[in-house]
Design an enzyme around this catalytic site. Structure first.
Site, PDB file in Angstrom:
ATOM      1  N   ARG A  35       0.822  -1.216   0.000  1.00 54.85           N
ATOM      2  CA  ARG A  35       0.000   0.000   0.000  1.00 54.85           C
ATOM      3  C   ARG A  35       0.854   1.263   0.000  1.00 54.85           C
ATOM      4  NH1 ARG A  35      -2.336   0.634   4.461  1.00 54.85           N
ATOM      5  NH2 ARG A  35      -3.217  -1.457   4.698  1.00 54.85           N
ATOM      6  N   TYR A  89     -13.491  22.488 -12.716  1.00 49.59           N
ATOM      7  CA  TYR A  89     -13.968  21.199 -13.231  1.00 49.59           C
ATOM      8  C   TYR A  89     -15.183  20.779 -12.385  1.00 49.59           C
ATOM      9  CZ  TYR A  89     -13.323  16.163 -14.336  1.00 49.59           C
ATOM     10  OH  TYR A  89     -13.466  14.860 -14.723  1.00 49.59           O
ATOM     11  N   ASP A 161      -5.517  23.041  -9.792  1.00 47.56           N
ATOM     12  CA  ASP A 161      -5.653  21.928 -10.729  1.00 47.56           C
ATOM     13  C   ASP A 161      -4.840  22.328 -11.962  1.00 47.56           C
ATOM     14  OD1 ASP A 161      -6.426  20.206 -12.781  1.00 47.56           O
ATOM     15  OD2 ASP A 161      -8.428  19.921 -11.929  1.00 47.56           O
ATOM     16  N   LYS A 186      -4.865  12.508 -18.342  1.00 41.57           N
ATOM     17  CA  LYS A 186      -4.884  13.348 -19.547  1.00 41.57           C
ATOM     18  C   LYS A 186      -3.507  13.334 -20.222  1.00 41.57           C
ATOM     19  CE  LYS A 186      -9.032  13.987 -18.070  1.00 41.57           C
ATOM     20  NZ  LYS A 186      -9.435  15.020 -17.126  1.00 41.57           N
TER      21      LYS A 186
HETATM   22  C1  LIG Z   1     -10.416  15.031 -16.136  1.00 41.70           C
HETATM   23  C2  LIG Z   1     -10.107  16.113 -15.173  1.00 41.70           C
HETATM   24  C3  LIG Z   1      -9.926  15.838 -13.817  1.00 41.70           C
HETATM   25  C4  LIG Z   1     -10.213  14.480 -13.218  1.00 41.70           C
HETATM   26  O1  LIG Z   1      -9.344  13.525 -13.592  1.00 41.70           O
HETATM   27  P1  LIG Z   1      -9.728  11.940 -13.586  1.00 41.70           P
HETATM   28  O2  LIG Z   1      -8.401  11.339 -13.745  1.00 41.70           O
HETATM   29  O3  LIG Z   1     -10.661  11.771 -14.738  1.00 41.70           O
HETATM   30  O4  LIG Z   1     -10.372  11.654 -12.275  1.00 41.70           O
HETATM   31  C5  LIG Z   1      -9.546  16.861 -12.996  1.00 41.70           C
HETATM   32  N1  LIG Z   1      -9.378  18.107 -13.461  1.00 41.70           N
HETATM   33  C6  LIG Z   1      -9.561  18.420 -14.749  1.00 41.70           C
HETATM   34  C7  LIG Z   1      -9.355  19.822 -15.185  1.00 41.70           C
HETATM   35  C8  LIG Z   1      -9.948  17.432 -15.643  1.00 41.70           C
HETATM   36  O5  LIG Z   1     -10.199  17.756 -16.915  1.00 41.70           O
END
Ligand SMILES: *Cc1c(COP(=O)(O)O)cnc(C)c1O
Length: 375
Positions: A35, A89, A161, A186
């Site tokens: 973990r 988001y 973010d 992403k």
């Molecule tokens: C897709 C996204 C997330 C979340 O990511 P996941 O890996 O899909 O949980 C967070 N912030 C932004 C700006 C995103 O586009």
């Protein structure tokens, strides 16, 4: 070996009872139990820490949303208040405004384009601000250094973010933020086959996030970490390529009669371009546009459905292009669109530009717009 091996292990054997009793430091690089990760996850975390100047460590999460939720839970306590950017988001907004309520943490949205409104909202229990730039869907670029400075002056932590630009395009800690969170799903993964998230910060903040992540049993598989690591190797060239294509497409769309406004900060003259040029050293293939007045929702759907090279689906940052329709009003409540733009029909489309040829993509968009059957 060039790449770290995929080191699958839940159990690590100790020499004997004495060795077991000695324990292990709670840091990456020390075997303890699966973990706490192993060499594959540690190599990825190290690489992400090196990518974000000012960070002392990185925690990995099974998704970007898990990284955001766990970071906020780590840094806030019952009675605290969080300010969340209105262009966040959508799941971030729901975590802030709904999920955190069960822990006695309140949240308020603020207008990212009016930094003075942030200062007005700060009360004695306001402990953190959640930022995002450019904003999801509507792509507002905000003055992060100014917002982070206001937060710091009031003894608050700022969390950003940083998925859109990644630290390659926006070294967030150097711009005053305390925590840089990314959805590795992403750009880092980059091939639409892995989900992961990260939070990078300096000490002692990263230690608080690590402790919370361990309480909540957050762990990523070594196989997924190896995929993310492989993606990371080519992230810079992929970003450069898709940014160049995105700017060409944005420019082409800005001259099309069915388009009211293009929301692409990398495009000269587009909303947020000046701030983007001041603060960012790179972009990516994700941007939006607004359909002109004479386009209705059915025509927008005909356009998207007619596209051959663009898939319809969530996520972005992959090698393949995607298109989705959106309406910002339910998710951006203070100011649905950036100011000063022609909001046309108010019907948005978000494009994620992949690695296909720019002229092929423009040709596809042209035939898709023709398929609306209006001019
Ligand atoms: C897709 C996204 C997330 C979340 O990511 P996941 O890996 O899909 O949980 C967070 N912030 C932004 C700006 C995103 O586009």
């Amino acid at each position: 070996m060039v790449s770290p091996p995929v080191w699958r292990a839940s159990t690590h054997l100790y020499e004997d009872c004495e060795d077991l009793a000695r324990g292990r430091p709670n840091e990456d690089g020390h075997f303890y139990y699966g973990r706490r990760g192993g060499p594959t996850q540690w190599a990825l975390a190290d690489a992400l820490t090196a990518l974000e100047p000012g960070a002392d460590g990185t925690e990995l999460f099974p998704s970007g949303v898990a990284a955001i939720a766990c970071t906020l839970m780590a840094l806030l306590r019952p009675g605290d208040e969080l300010l969340v950017t209105d262009n966040a988001y959508e799941p971030t907004r729901s975590i802030a405004l709904s999920m955190l309520k069960q822990f006695g943490i309140t949240a308020k949205p603020f207008d990212p384009l009016a930094p003075e409104s942030l200062a007005d909202l700060i009360g004695e229990n306001t402990k953190a601000v959640m930022l995002e730039s450019p904003g999801s869907l509507t792509m507002e670029v905000c003055d992060i250094p100014a917002l982070a400075a206001i937060a710091r002056k009031h003894g608050m932590l700022s969390i950003i973010d940083n998925t859109w630009a990644s630290p390659l395009g926006f070294p967030a800690l150097q711009h005053g933020c305390d925590v840089s969170v990314m959805s590795l799903t992403k750009h880092v993964g980059g091939h639409s086959d892995v989900m992961m998230g990260s939070a990078s910060a300096a000490k002692p903040v990263i230690n608080r996030i690590r402790r919370q992540a361990q309480f909540m049993g957050q762990v990523v598989s070594p196989d997924d970490a190896a995929l993310a690591m492989r993606g990371l190797r080519t992230m810079q060239v992929r970003l450069r390529q898709s940014t160049g294509t995105a700017v060409q497409i944005a420019e082409w769309l800005s001259n099309h009669p069915a388009v009211a406004a293009v929301l692409c900060p990398m495009l000269p003259g587009a909303p947020g371009h000046d701030l983007w040029r001041r603060d960012f050293s790179g972009g990516c293939g994700l941007f939006s546009f607004v359909m002109a007045n004479h386009v209705d929702a059915a025509a927008r759907a005909r356009f998207i459905d007619a596209l051959d090279l663009f898939g319809v689906g969530f996520s972005w940052g992959g090698f393949e292009s995607l298109a989705i329709p959106f309406d910002p009003a339910p998710v951006h409540t203070l100011r649905p669109w950036p100011p000063g733009i022609d909001t046309g029909s108010g019907l948005g489309v978000r494009l994620s530009i992949g690695l296909e040829d720019a002229s092929d993509l423009i040709g596809d968009l042209a035939q898709g717009l023709d398929a609306m059957g209006i001019s």
